[in-house]
Design a protein around this motif. Structure first.
Motif, PDB file in Angstrom:
ATOM      1  N   ARG A  14       0.730  -1.224   0.138  1.00 35.33           N
ATOM      2  CA  ARG A  14      -0.063  -0.028  -0.174  1.00 35.33           C
ATOM      3  C   ARG A  14       1.016   1.076  -0.126  1.00 35.33           C
ATOM      4  O   ARG A  14       0.683   2.031   0.826  1.00 35.33           O
ATOM      5  CB  ARG A  14      -0.958  -0.096   1.221  1.00 35.33           C
ATOM      6  CG  ARG A  14      -1.925  -1.282   1.159  1.00 35.33           C
ATOM      7  CD  ARG A  14      -2.708  -1.288   2.607  1.00 35.33           C
ATOM      8  NE  ARG A  14      -1.919  -1.658   3.549  1.00 35.33           N
ATOM      9  CZ  ARG A  14      -1.377  -1.080   4.788  1.00 35.33           C
ATOM     10  NH1 ARG A  14      -1.814   0.518   4.573  1.00 35.33           N
ATOM     11  NH2 ARG A  14      -0.791  -1.405   5.692  1.00 35.33           N
ATOM     12  N   ARG A  15       1.823   1.036  -0.909  1.00 34.78           N
ATOM     13  CA  ARG A  15       3.071   2.340  -0.849  1.00 34.78           C
ATOM     14  C   ARG A  15       2.397   3.626  -0.798  1.00 34.78           C
ATOM     15  O   ARG A  15       3.045   4.546  -0.326  1.00 34.78           O
ATOM     16  CB  ARG A  15       4.015   1.804  -1.825  1.00 34.78           C
ATOM     17  CG  ARG A  15       3.599   1.897  -3.350  1.00 34.78           C
ATOM     18  CD  ARG A  15       4.590   1.483  -4.284  1.00 34.78           C
ATOM     19  NE  ARG A  15       5.007   0.342  -4.049  1.00 34.78           N
ATOM     20  CZ  ARG A  15       4.531  -0.711  -4.677  1.00 34.78           C
ATOM     21  NH1 ARG A  15       3.521  -0.779  -5.629  1.00 34.78           N
ATOM     22  NH2 ARG A  15       5.115  -2.122  -4.465  1.00 34.78           N
ATOM     23  N   PHE A  16       1.590   3.966  -1.651  1.00 37.09           N
ATOM     24  CA  PHE A  16       1.135   5.164  -2.080  1.00 37.09           C
ATOM     25  C   PHE A  16       0.474   5.893  -0.761  1.00 37.09           C
ATOM     26  O   PHE A  16       0.853   6.873  -0.216  1.00 37.09           O
ATOM     27  CB  PHE A  16       0.082   5.324  -3.299  1.00 37.09           C
ATOM     28  CG  PHE A  16      -0.358   6.736  -3.724  1.00 37.09           C
ATOM     29  CD1 PHE A  16       0.529   7.429  -4.395  1.00 37.09           C
ATOM     30  CD2 PHE A  16      -1.365   7.203  -3.428  1.00 37.09           C
ATOM     31  CE1 PHE A  16       0.079   8.740  -4.774  1.00 37.09           C
ATOM     32  CE2 PHE A  16      -1.903   8.464  -3.874  1.00 37.09           C
ATOM     33  CZ  PHE A  16      -0.994   9.274  -4.224  1.00 37.09           C
ATOM     34  N   LEU A  20       2.326   8.650   1.535  1.00 38.27           N
ATOM     35  CA  LEU A  20       1.458  10.242   1.847  1.00 38.27           C
ATOM     36  C   LEU A  20       1.319  10.369   3.362  1.00 38.27           C
ATOM     37  O   LEU A  20       1.431  11.456   3.994  1.00 38.27           O
ATOM     38  CB  LEU A  20       0.275  10.110   1.242  1.00 38.27           C
ATOM     39  CG  LEU A  20       0.090  10.356  -0.254  1.00 38.27           C
ATOM     40  CD1 LEU A  20      -1.489  10.338  -0.648  1.00 38.27           C
ATOM     41  CD2 LEU A  20       0.602  11.653  -0.481  1.00 38.27           C
ATOM     42  N   THR A  21       0.907   9.126   4.171  1.00 33.90           N
ATOM     43  CA  THR A  21       0.903   9.344   5.598  1.00 33.90           C
ATOM     44  C   THR A  21       2.261   9.410   6.134  1.00 33.90           C
ATOM     45  O   THR A  21       2.278  10.490   7.054  1.00 33.90           O
ATOM     46  CB  THR A  21       0.450   8.024   6.128  1.00 33.90           C
ATOM     47  OG1 THR A  21      -0.735   7.476   5.592  1.00 33.90           O
ATOM     48  CG2 THR A  21       0.141   7.934   7.612  1.00 33.90           C
ATOM     49  N   ALA A  22       3.542   8.968   5.546  1.00 30.69           N
ATOM     50  CA  ALA A  22       4.804   9.195   6.286  1.00 30.69           C
ATOM     51  C   ALA A  22       5.281  10.609   5.746  1.00 30.69           C
ATOM     52  O   ALA A  22       5.852  11.262   6.781  1.00 30.69           O
ATOM     53  CB  ALA A  22       5.654   8.213   5.778  1.00 30.69           C
ATOM     54  N   PHE A  23       4.646  11.372   4.732  1.00 31.54           N
ATOM     55  CA  PHE A  23       5.227  12.853   4.461  1.00 31.54           C
ATOM     56  C   PHE A  23       4.296  13.473   5.353  1.00 31.54           C
ATOM     57  O   PHE A  23       4.998  14.743   5.559  1.00 31.54           O
ATOM     58  CB  PHE A  23       4.733  12.789   3.062  1.00 31.54           C
ATOM     59  CG  PHE A  23       5.258  13.991   2.362  1.00 31.54           C
ATOM     60  CD1 PHE A  23       6.457  14.478   2.180  1.00 31.54           C
ATOM     61  CD2 PHE A  23       4.302  15.194   1.931  1.00 31.54           C
ATOM     62  CE1 PHE A  23       6.815  15.817   1.870  1.00 31.54           C
ATOM     63  CE2 PHE A  23       4.608  16.385   1.387  1.00 31.54           C
ATOM     64  CZ  PHE A  23       5.809  16.640   1.394  1.00 31.54           C
ATOM     65  N   GLY A 303      -1.054  14.774  12.066  1.00 32.93           N
ATOM     66  CA  GLY A 303      -0.251  14.104  11.208  1.00 32.93           C
ATOM     67  C   GLY A 303      -0.350  12.619  11.888  1.00 32.93           C
ATOM     68  O   GLY A 303      -0.604  11.580  10.934  1.00 32.93           O
ATOM     69  N   LEU A 304      -0.314  12.489  12.994  1.00 29.69           N
ATOM     70  CA  LEU A 304      -0.519  10.884  13.730  1.00 29.69           C
ATOM     71  C   LEU A 304      -1.957  10.560  13.700  1.00 29.69           C
ATOM     72  O   LEU A 304      -2.184   9.335  13.341  1.00 29.69           O
ATOM     73  CB  LEU A 304      -0.217  10.975  15.143  1.00 29.69           C
ATOM     74  CG  LEU A 304       1.290  11.294  15.301  1.00 29.69           C
ATOM     75  CD1 LEU A 304       1.616  11.247  17.101  1.00 29.69           C
ATOM     76  CD2 LEU A 304       2.030  10.245  14.740  1.00 29.69           C
TER      77      LEU A 304
END
Length: 421
Positions: A14-16, A20-23, A303-304
Motif C-alpha cells: 500500500r505504498r502510495f 502520503l501518511t509518512a510525508f 499527522g498522527l
C-alpha cells in the motif's frame, strides 16, 4: 523480526497511502523541530542583544520602557537627562567607561542615534563581540558624518560618500527635515543581527548641530537660521541626552552604583541591569512563544491522527489478508503486533524524513535567515530536548497504533478462518 519484515511488506503493498501518511508526519515533525530551533535561537539572540554593559541609565520610568528605547529603538523616553548628570556618573571612580545616547530623529523610518566614540570602543553584543566596520571609519571631528548600520545601508542602497538628510521625529514619513544640514556617510558597520543594524549613528555634536537653531521644537526661519558651516564653529556640547550606558571596574559595585543613581537628588533617574530587564521583557513575550509551540504540537497530532485514520480505513479491506495469516499459524496477537509495527514504521520513517527535511531547509535558508532576521540556525545534532520530542512522537504513534491493533485482534478472534463481509 519476521513480523517487522511482514509489516514493511504490507506497507509496500500500500505504498502510495503509506508514503502520503509518512510525508504528512515528516512535515509535522519538521515544523515542530523548526519552531523549537527558532524559539531557542530567538531567545539566545534576544538575550545577546547587548552584553558587557553593567547598567543602562535613563529618565525615571519603567525598566522595560527604558530597555526598549535605549537598546531596541522602540518607543520614546519620558524625559531627557541633563548633560552634567551624565558627566557626574561618567567620572565616578566605579565607572570604567560610559556611552552617552541621544535619540529623537530618524531617516526614512530608521532611528538615528547620537553618541560618542566610546560607543564604537565599548558597545558589545552576542558573546562579548565588539562592533566592527565593514567599510570606512567612525565619525570624527566633523559633526555632519554618519555611520550606518548594515541593514540601513543595504535597504537604502547607501555607500561611502553619499549624502543624506535626517528628519525630525521618528515617523516613516516626516514633513520636517534637517535638509539644510546634510550628513555624509563615512562608515558602514558589519551586520550584528541586533537593532544596531537598523540604526544611523552620528556624533552628539551632530545631533546638537541640527537642532541648534530650533526653539521649542520648531525650526527658526529667515535670519534665525544657522548654516552647517556656522554650526561647525559653535560649541556643540549637548545640554541633555536621552540615556547612557555604563561599564564598571568591578561587578561587585553594580548594585551600589545602581542604588546611588536611583536615589540621585539632582534629577529623577532610573538605572537597570540589562540582563534582568531582558528576561522581564522576554517573559512578556512568552505567551506567544508557547502558543506557537502548542500549535506545532497540534500539527504533529494531526499527522498522527491521519496515520491512525489510514490504518483504520484499511482494516475491513485487509480482513481476508488476516484470515490467510491465521491459516498459516498466526495468532491474534501476531495480527495486533503487525498493525502496531506498521504504525511504528510509518512514524519512524516520518520522523527520519522530517529531521532530514529540517536540515535541508536550514542548509538552504541559513544565510538568508541570519542576514535578514539576525538568527543563526546551526546544523547541529538534535538537542536532548529535541530527542525527547521525537521519542514522544514515536510513543504517541505506538499508542495510536494500539487502537487498530485492538480492533484487528477482536476481529481475528471473531472471524477465525471464515470472513463475514
Amino acid at each position: 523480526m519476521y513480523l517487522f519484515r511482514l509489516a514493511l511488506a504490507s506497507l509496500a503493498n500500500r505504498r502510495f497511502t503509506a508514503l502520503l501518511t509518512a510525508f504528512a508526519i515528516a512535515l509535522s515533525v519538521c515544523l515542530l523541530l523548526a519552531v523549537e530551533r527558532v524559539r531557542t535561537e530567538a531567545r539566545a539572540s534576544f538575550a545577546s542583544t547587548i552584553s558587557g554593559t553593567d547598567l543602562i541609565v535613563g529618565a525615571r520610568s519603567g525598566s522595560v520602557n527604558l530597555l526598549l528605547y535605549s537598546v531596541f529603538r522602540i518607543g520614546n523616553a519620558t524625559n531627557n537627562i541633563r548633560w552634567d548628570s551624565f558627566e557626574h556618573f561618567a567620572s565616578n571612580p566605579k565607572v570604567k567607561w560610559a556611552i552617552p545616547m541621544s535619540l529623537g530623529d530618524s531617516h526614512r523610518g530608521y532611528r538615528v542615534l547620537g553618541t560618542s566614540q566610546a560607543y564604537f570602543d565599548h558597545y558589545q553584543y552576542g558573546h562579548q563581540q565588539n562592533l566592527q566596520l565593514a567599510e570606512g571609519r567612525p565619525f570624527a571631528t566633523d559633526p555632519f558624518e554618519v555611520v550606518l548600520g548594515a541593514e540601513v545601508a543595504e535597504a537604502l542602497h547607501y555607500k561611502l560618500g553619499d549624502k543624506l538628510v535626517l528628519a525630525h521625529g521618528v515617523a516613516v514619513v516626516s514633513l520636517v527635515k534637517h535638509d539644510d544640514k546634510p550628513f555624509t556617510v563615512v562608515g558602514i558597520l558589519k551586520r550584528t543581527g541586533t537593532p544596531v543594524d537598523r540604526t544611523l549613528h552620528i556624533s552628539l555634536g551632530g545631533m546638537e548641530a541640527i537642532h541648534i537653531d530650533w526653539h521649542d521644537g520648531v525650526p527658526a526661519h529667515g535670519a534665525g537660521r544657522i548654516s552647517a558651516d556656522q554650526a561647525r564653529n559653535m560649541d556643540l556640547t549637548p545640554q541633555a541626552i536621552t540615556a547612557f550606558m555604563l561599564g564598571l571596574n568591578s561587578k561587585v559595585s553594580t548594585f551600589a552604583l545602581q542604588r546611588e543613581i536611583n536615589e540621585f537628588r539632582g534629577e529623577p533617574m532610573l538605572a537597570i541591569l540589562p540582563g534582568v530587564a531582558l528576561q522581564e521583557l522576554w517573559s512578556l513575550m512568552g505567551t506567544a512563544e508557547k502558543a506557537l509551540f502548542v500549535v506545532s504540537l497540534f500539527v504533529v497530532l494531526t499527522g498522527l491522527i491521519g496515520m491512525l485514520t489510514a490504518i483504520l480505513t484499511s482494516l475491513n479491506e485487509r480482513r481476508r489478508e488476516m484470515a490467510i495469516l491465521r491459516s498459516v499459524g498466526a495468532r491474534p496477537w501476531h495480527i495486533a503486533s503487525l498493525l502496531v509495527l506498521e504504525a511504528l514504521a510509518l512514524a519512524l520513517s516520518g520522523v527520519v524524513a522530517g529531521v532530514g527535511l529540517l536540515y535541508l531547509c536550514i542548509a538552504l535558508a541559513q544565510g538568508y535567515v541570519q542576514s535578514s532576521y539576525g538568527l543563526y540556525l546551526p546544523l547541529s545534532w538534535p538537542s536532548e530536548y529535541e530527542w525527547t520530542l521525537l521519542g514522544g512522537i514515536l510513543v504517541a504513534a505506538l499508542l495510536m497504533g494500539s487502537v487498530p491493533a485492538w480492533r484487528a485482534y477482536r476481529q481475528s478472534l471473531a472471524d477465525g478462518l471464515s470472513i463475514r463481509l
